[in-house]
Design an enzyme around this catalytic site. Sequence first.
Site, PDB file in Angstrom:
ATOM      1  N   HIS A   1      -9.878  63.939   5.483  1.00  0.00           N
ATOM      2  CA  HIS A   1     -10.279  64.028   4.079  1.00  0.00           C
ATOM      3  C   HIS A   1      -9.135  63.549   3.201  1.00  0.00           C
ATOM      4  O   HIS A   1      -7.995  63.901   3.434  1.00  0.00           O
ATOM      5  CB  HIS A   1     -10.621  65.477   3.723  1.00  0.00           C
ATOM      6  CG  HIS A   1     -10.908  65.677   2.262  1.00  0.00           C
ATOM      7  ND1 HIS A   1     -12.127  65.354   1.708  1.00  0.00           N
ATOM      8  CD2 HIS A   1     -10.122  66.145   1.248  1.00  0.00           C
ATOM      9  CE1 HIS A   1     -12.093  65.621   0.407  1.00  0.00           C
ATOM     10  NE2 HIS A   1     -10.885  66.107   0.123  1.00  0.00           N
TER      11      HIS A   1
ATOM     12  N   GLY B   1     -31.299  36.160   2.399  1.00  0.00           N
ATOM     13  CA  GLY B   1     -30.815  36.825   3.600  1.00  0.00           C
ATOM     14  C   GLY B   1     -29.313  37.063   3.520  1.00  0.00           C
ATOM     15  O   GLY B   1     -28.701  36.960   2.454  1.00  0.00           O
TER      16      GLY B   1
ATOM     17  N   ARG C   1     -31.680  29.602  10.013  1.00  0.00           N
ATOM     18  CA  ARG C   1     -31.044  28.666  10.939  1.00  0.00           C
ATOM     19  C   ARG C   1     -31.975  28.354  12.103  1.00  0.00           C
ATOM     20  O   ARG C   1     -32.761  29.212  12.524  1.00  0.00           O
ATOM     21  CB  ARG C   1     -29.711  29.220  11.457  1.00  0.00           C
ATOM     22  CG  ARG C   1     -28.706  29.486  10.335  1.00  0.00           C
ATOM     23  CD  ARG C   1     -27.354  29.916  10.880  1.00  0.00           C
ATOM     24  NE  ARG C   1     -26.700  28.848  11.620  1.00  0.00           N
ATOM     25  CZ  ARG C   1     -25.960  27.897  11.062  1.00  0.00           C
ATOM     26  NH1 ARG C   1     -25.788  27.857   9.758  1.00  0.00           N
ATOM     27  NH2 ARG C   1     -25.385  26.967  11.808  1.00  0.00           N
TER      28      ARG C   1
ATOM     29  N   THR D   1     -19.782  27.394  14.650  1.00  0.00           N
ATOM     30  CA  THR D   1     -20.180  27.661  13.265  1.00  0.00           C
ATOM     31  C   THR D   1     -19.454  28.864  12.697  1.00  0.00           C
ATOM     32  O   THR D   1     -18.972  28.844  11.564  1.00  0.00           O
ATOM     33  CB  THR D   1     -21.708  27.880  13.189  1.00  0.00           C
ATOM     34  OG1 THR D   1     -22.366  26.667  13.542  1.00  0.00           O
ATOM     35  CG2 THR D   1     -22.136  28.290  11.788  1.00  0.00           C
TER      36      THR D   1
ATOM     37  N   ASP E   1     -27.034  32.003  19.156  1.00  0.00           N
ATOM     38  CA  ASP E   1     -28.116  31.622  18.239  1.00  0.00           C
ATOM     39  C   ASP E   1     -29.245  30.873  18.923  1.00  0.00           C
ATOM     40  O   ASP E   1     -30.390  30.907  18.464  1.00  0.00           O
ATOM     41  CB  ASP E   1     -27.562  30.736  17.112  1.00  0.00           C
ATOM     42  CG  ASP E   1     -26.723  31.514  16.118  1.00  0.00           C
ATOM     43  OD1 ASP E   1     -26.448  32.705  16.365  1.00  0.00           O
ATOM     44  OD2 ASP E   1     -26.324  30.932  15.087  1.00  0.00           O
TER      45      ASP E   1
END
Length: 458
Positions: A437, A182, A268, A42, A305
């Site tokens: 900087h 989300g 999901r 995915t 997942d």
Amino acid sequence: MLLNSYEVVVIGGGPGGYVAAIRAAKLGKKVALVEARDLGGTCLNRGCIPSKTLLRHAEVIESIEKAKSWGIETGELTFSLSKMLARKDAVIQQLRNGISYLLKQGKIDVYNGFAQVKSGGDITIQIADKEEVIHAEKTILATGSKPIVPPIDGIETAEYYTSDTIFDIEKIPESMVIVGGGIIGVELACIFASLKVPVTIIEMGDRIIPGEEPEASKALAKSLKKKGISILTKTKVIKIDQKQIHIETDQGKKETLDTEAILMAVGRAPNTSAFSELNLEMDGPFVKVNEEMVTSNPAVYAVGDVIGGWLLAHSASAEGMIAAANAAGEKQAINYQLVPRCVYTSPEVASVGMTEAEAKQKGIDYKVVTVPHSGNGRALAHGEAEGFTKLIAGTKYGEILGVLMVGPHVTEMIAEPSAFIHLEGTVDELASMIHAHPTITESLYEAAASWTGQGVHH
């Protein structure tokens, strides 16, 4: 060992799976990888990479438009969606080819088919119209997830997109409603808003990106509204009638929205069909694992997942590395405090370590310093001074517990506080480090110096 027998078989070729396969191969194991669709999963094909490619387009569009107020004129701005999508596809293909090359280099056998893991270690693979059987001593499940489509009245007959289909949209819609605020929802809102699409986000919770700290949600919501994006929180969709969306607020107020395109981005759900016969112990809808990525079956590991937690590609890859090492006989564990969380909107949001709520929950004595970017030279020069840097550190030792950054390119900058947390660094050490900087990362130094009472600009 039989020809079709492997020491490690990985199910799923996404960022958790292919990384696990390569790691196991480098540890000297005979490895196979089974992927039902395209390598990269995915993330590469329908998630991280296409969205970030199109978000880069959005960033360029915004820069061109902002340049007008700086005295840089470019003439009328036009869009070619087909060229944008073609570039997205080219990026995906190049990365997909790269994964394929790495797997070949690792002498990993790749099976392109649907796997079914059996209890004894056998794995059947449906490849086109034939079935093949291989055997695994150790199996790593990296089957990923799929978009959730909530059971809204009328959804069965409505036309809508999910995060799996939106990146192949054929034309720029005249309007869009995104259901879900989300990470996926807000990133896609930025993409389409840059293409001049009126976008409305509907979120059931009280704020967008609810997984992050309230300050991040507030800053991002303010920025999205400036882009013309409407945000409806504490609101739910009660019915979809073709291109009409019926909504209701938490106060009971009902309204109807007309839209050309609907995008479902409510979350999901894990893909578990490939190992349903294993009867693994679950944690809700997700596979339960320990910190070594081992499931209730000691010969089976799970990552990404499918185990829940942070549904992030780099989290899955880290879990894949741990699972592969342990499958190869090592003993490693994962530390989720080291997982950076990134939202690639404009401005970007990035965080690592603990949130304030987590520090409170754990009873840790801490102090917070927040440095706005309104006084940061680089942020002002870029015309992006709306962000801030927030630092959380324990009062006992000054150990850095968490950092939240909102602003341009902070998804790159979050690597510095990630390293400090990884090495158990303190605010004193960060405050003694010289930062270039002008840079936005100076805000990290400013926060640390202010925390220690040595701040100059804050």
